[in-house]
Design a protein around this motif. Structure first.
Motif, PDB file in Angstrom:
ATOM      1  N   LEU A  99       0.819  -1.217   0.000  1.00  0.00           N
ATOM      2  CA  LEU A  99       0.000   0.000   0.000  1.00  0.00           C
ATOM      3  C   LEU A  99       0.851   1.266   0.000  1.00  0.00           C
ATOM      4  N   THR A 100       1.966   1.232   0.729  1.00  0.00           N
ATOM      5  CA  THR A 100       2.819   2.422   0.817  1.00  0.00           C
ATOM      6  C   THR A 100       3.493   2.733  -0.515  1.00  0.00           C
ATOM      7  N   ALA A 101       3.926   1.702  -1.233  1.00  0.00           N
ATOM      8  CA  ALA A 101       4.644   1.909  -2.494  1.00  0.00           C
ATOM      9  C   ALA A 101       3.717   1.950  -3.702  1.00  0.00           C
ATOM     10  N   GLU A 102       2.431   1.715  -3.478  1.00  0.00           N
ATOM     11  CA  GLU A 102       1.479   1.602  -4.596  1.00  0.00           C
ATOM     12  C   GLU A 102       1.528   2.798  -5.536  1.00  0.00           C
ATOM     13  N   ARG A 103       1.420   4.006  -5.006  1.00  0.00           N
ATOM     14  CA  ARG A 103       1.306   5.176  -5.877  1.00  0.00           C
ATOM     15  C   ARG A 103       2.594   5.437  -6.645  1.00  0.00           C
ATOM     16  N   THR A 104       3.726   5.286  -5.973  1.00  0.00           N
ATOM     17  CA  THR A 104       4.991   5.487  -6.681  1.00  0.00           C
ATOM     18  C   THR A 104       5.133   4.474  -7.805  1.00  0.00           C
ATOM     19  N   ALA A 105       4.840   3.219  -7.520  1.00  0.00           N
ATOM     20  CA  ALA A 105       4.941   2.169  -8.534  1.00  0.00           C
ATOM     21  C   ALA A 105       4.018   2.449  -9.708  1.00  0.00           C
ATOM     22  N   LEU A 106       2.784   2.830  -9.414  1.00  0.00           N
ATOM     23  CA  LEU A 106       1.812   3.070 -10.482  1.00  0.00           C
ATOM     24  C   LEU A 106       2.118   4.342 -11.265  1.00  0.00           C
ATOM     25  N   ASN A 107       2.641   5.359 -10.584  1.00  0.00           N
ATOM     26  CA  ASN A 107       2.985   6.583 -11.313  1.00  0.00           C
ATOM     27  C   ASN A 107       3.987   6.293 -12.423  1.00  0.00           C
ATOM     28  N   PHE A 108       5.018   5.541 -12.091  1.00  0.00           N
ATOM     29  CA  PHE A 108       6.012   5.184 -13.098  1.00  0.00           C
ATOM     30  C   PHE A 108       5.411   4.250 -14.154  1.00  0.00           C
ATOM     31  N   LEU A 109       4.725   3.215 -13.710  1.00  0.00           N
ATOM     32  CA  LEU A 109       4.218   2.202 -14.627  1.00  0.00           C
ATOM     33  C   LEU A 109       3.170   2.777 -15.584  1.00  0.00           C
ATOM     34  N   CYS A 110       2.261   3.578 -15.078  1.00  0.00           N
ATOM     35  CA  CYS A 110       1.218   4.160 -15.934  1.00  0.00           C
ATOM     36  C   CYS A 110       1.804   5.152 -16.935  1.00  0.00           C
ATOM     37  N   HIS A 111       2.730   5.984 -16.469  1.00  0.00           N
ATOM     38  CA  HIS A 111       3.339   6.991 -17.342  1.00  0.00           C
ATOM     39  C   HIS A 111       4.140   6.332 -18.459  1.00  0.00           C
ATOM     40  N   LEU A 112       5.010   5.397 -18.108  1.00  0.00           N
ATOM     41  CA  LEU A 112       5.856   4.762 -19.112  1.00  0.00           C
ATOM     42  C   LEU A 112       5.046   3.874 -20.043  1.00  0.00           C
ATOM     43  N   SER A 113       4.045   3.198 -19.525  1.00  0.00           N
ATOM     44  CA  SER A 113       3.176   2.388 -20.388  1.00  0.00           C
ATOM     45  C   SER A 113       2.365   3.268 -21.333  1.00  0.00           C
ATOM     46  N   GLY A 114       2.013   4.464 -20.878  1.00  0.00           N
ATOM     47  CA  GLY A 114       1.316   5.403 -21.764  1.00  0.00           C
ATOM     48  C   GLY A 114       2.186   5.814 -22.935  1.00  0.00           C
ATOM     49  N   ILE A 115       3.468   6.065 -22.676  1.00  0.00           N
ATOM     50  CA  ILE A 115       4.402   6.409 -23.753  1.00  0.00           C
ATOM     51  C   ILE A 115       4.555   5.238 -24.716  1.00  0.00           C
ATOM     52  N   ALA A 116       4.720   4.032 -24.168  1.00  0.00           N
ATOM     53  CA  ALA A 116       4.855   2.842 -25.012  1.00  0.00           C
ATOM     54  C   ALA A 116       3.603   2.628 -25.860  1.00  0.00           C
ATOM     55  N   THR A 117       2.448   2.867 -25.274  1.00  0.00           N
ATOM     56  CA  THR A 117       1.185   2.678 -25.993  1.00  0.00           C
ATOM     57  C   THR A 117       1.035   3.684 -27.125  1.00  0.00           C
ATOM     58  N   ALA A 118       1.356   4.950 -26.855  1.00  0.00           N
ATOM     59  CA  ALA A 118       1.270   5.980 -27.891  1.00  0.00           C
ATOM     60  C   ALA A 118       2.254   5.703 -29.019  1.00  0.00           C
ATOM     61  N   THR A 119       3.452   5.259 -28.645  1.00  0.00           N
ATOM     62  CA  THR A 119       4.461   4.930 -29.654  1.00  0.00           C
ATOM     63  C   THR A 119       3.980   3.788 -30.537  1.00  0.00           C
ATOM     64  N   ALA A 120       3.436   2.754 -29.920  1.00  0.00           N
ATOM     65  CA  ALA A 120       2.962   1.594 -30.684  1.00  0.00           C
ATOM     66  C   ALA A 120       1.865   1.974 -31.671  1.00  0.00           C
ATOM     67  N   ALA A 121       1.022   2.928 -31.303  1.00  0.00           N
ATOM     68  CA  ALA A 121      -0.054   3.356 -32.204  1.00  0.00           C
ATOM     69  C   ALA A 121       0.516   3.980 -33.476  1.00  0.00           C
ATOM     70  N   ILE A 122       1.577   4.782 -33.324  1.00  0.00           N
ATOM     71  CA  ILE A 122       2.203   5.397 -34.500  1.00  0.00           C
ATOM     72  C   ILE A 122       2.954   4.342 -35.306  1.00  0.00           C
ATOM     73  N   VAL A 123       3.673   3.466 -34.613  1.00  0.00           N
ATOM     74  CA  VAL A 123       4.409   2.396 -35.298  1.00  0.00           C
ATOM     75  C   VAL A 123       3.447   1.537 -36.114  1.00  0.00           C
TER      76      VAL A 123
END
Length: 282
Positions: A99-123
């Motif tokens: 619970l303590t690390a949840e937000r930090t973990a998700l902030n990184f994971l959601c942000h980086l996955s969003g970049i990967a997802t946007a990149t894949a759409a263009i690719v």
């Protein structure tokens, strides 16, 4: 191409700093008050929408920085495409840590996955053409290595990581130098034989001068598809051609069809929306 993981030394200091920012002066007072110290839990990191995963090692580091004993079983590694509702990883261990690390973990994971997802759409949009999608230096301060990694996870490639990677002569350099020839000649005189030189042009006349002077790559800035096609023909393989400006999944196919080698996109790293990922107790 296989996606190589980032060395932990590249992101662990960022994770620690982010956890410290969140923990403040007294730690997670909510979790510590409610959850017994000896309680354990199992949680699932699950996609709330379709996308591409990136940043699992960084998320894992957030949990394990608090408690090295946290167990993580990855179901969909970085670079994987996931559907809404699909589990990405399952994590087990101290309930307080999760619970303590949840937000930090998700902030990184959601942000980086969003970049990967946007990149894949263009690719995906230009899959029938030879052009590669590349990112730029328009990154979140301190997160450049991570965001460029996310672009690779989405099937893209990287442009310069920093000002010392290569010479990129842009419009302001040309304005201060006086003209394109002078800027290129100065760069050639100052840099060693291992350093590539690229010059930004926004007209075909500028392109002709750059080619006559000799460069390794040309950045064709904000040109229409018709202009890009003419530019590619003018270059005739003498330099790498890079198109930039107004690139979206809708416009990318026409840009790629002109025959350019690269399409660079700044918004992939500075404005891509997150991929919604949640942490659910099992």
């Amino acid at each position: 191409m296989e996606l190589s993981p980032l060395p932990q030394i590249m992101f662990e200091p960022l994770v620690r700093a982010t956890l410290l920012e969140d923990l403040g002066r007294a730690g997670d007072i909510t979790t510590d008050a409610i959850v017994p110290a000896d309680a354990s839990a199992t949680v699932t990191l699950a996609a709330r929408q379709d996308g591409v995963v990136a940043g699992l090692d960084i998320a894992a580091c957030a949990f394990r920085t608090i408690d090295p004993g946290i167990e993580i079983a990855v179901a969909r590694p970085d670079g994987s495409r996931v559907r809404a509702g699909e589990a990405i990883a399952t994590t087990h261990g101290s309930a307080r840590t999760l619970l303590t690390a949840e937000r930090t973990a998700l902030n990184f994971l959601c942000h980086l996955s969003g970049i990967a997802t946007a990149t894949a759409a263009i690719v995906d949009a230009i899959r029938d053409h030879k052009a590669q999608i590349v990112c730029t230096r328009k990154t979140t301060p301190g997160l450049r290595a991570l965001e460029k990694y996310a672009v690779r996870a989405g099937g893209g490639s990287n442009h310069r990581f920093g000002l010392d990677d290569a010479v990129l002569i842009k419009d302001n350099h040309i304005a201060i130098a006086g003209d394109i020839r002078t800027a290129i000649r100065r760069a050639k005189a100052a840099c060693g034989h291992m350093v590539k030189i690229e010059v930004e042009v926004d007209t075909l006349d500028q392109l002709e001068i750059a080619l006559e002077t000799g460069v390794d790559a040309v950045l064709l800035d904000n040109m229409s598809p018709e202009q890009l096609a003419r530019a590619v023909a003018m270059v005739g393989g003498r330099a790498v051609t890079e198109a930039s400006g107004r690139v979206t999944p809708a416009t990318a196919p026409a840009i790629a069809a002109t025959g350019v080698d690269l399409i660079s996109i700044g918004w992939l790293t500075h404005s891509a929306p997150i991929l919604d990922i949640g942490l659910d107790t099992v």
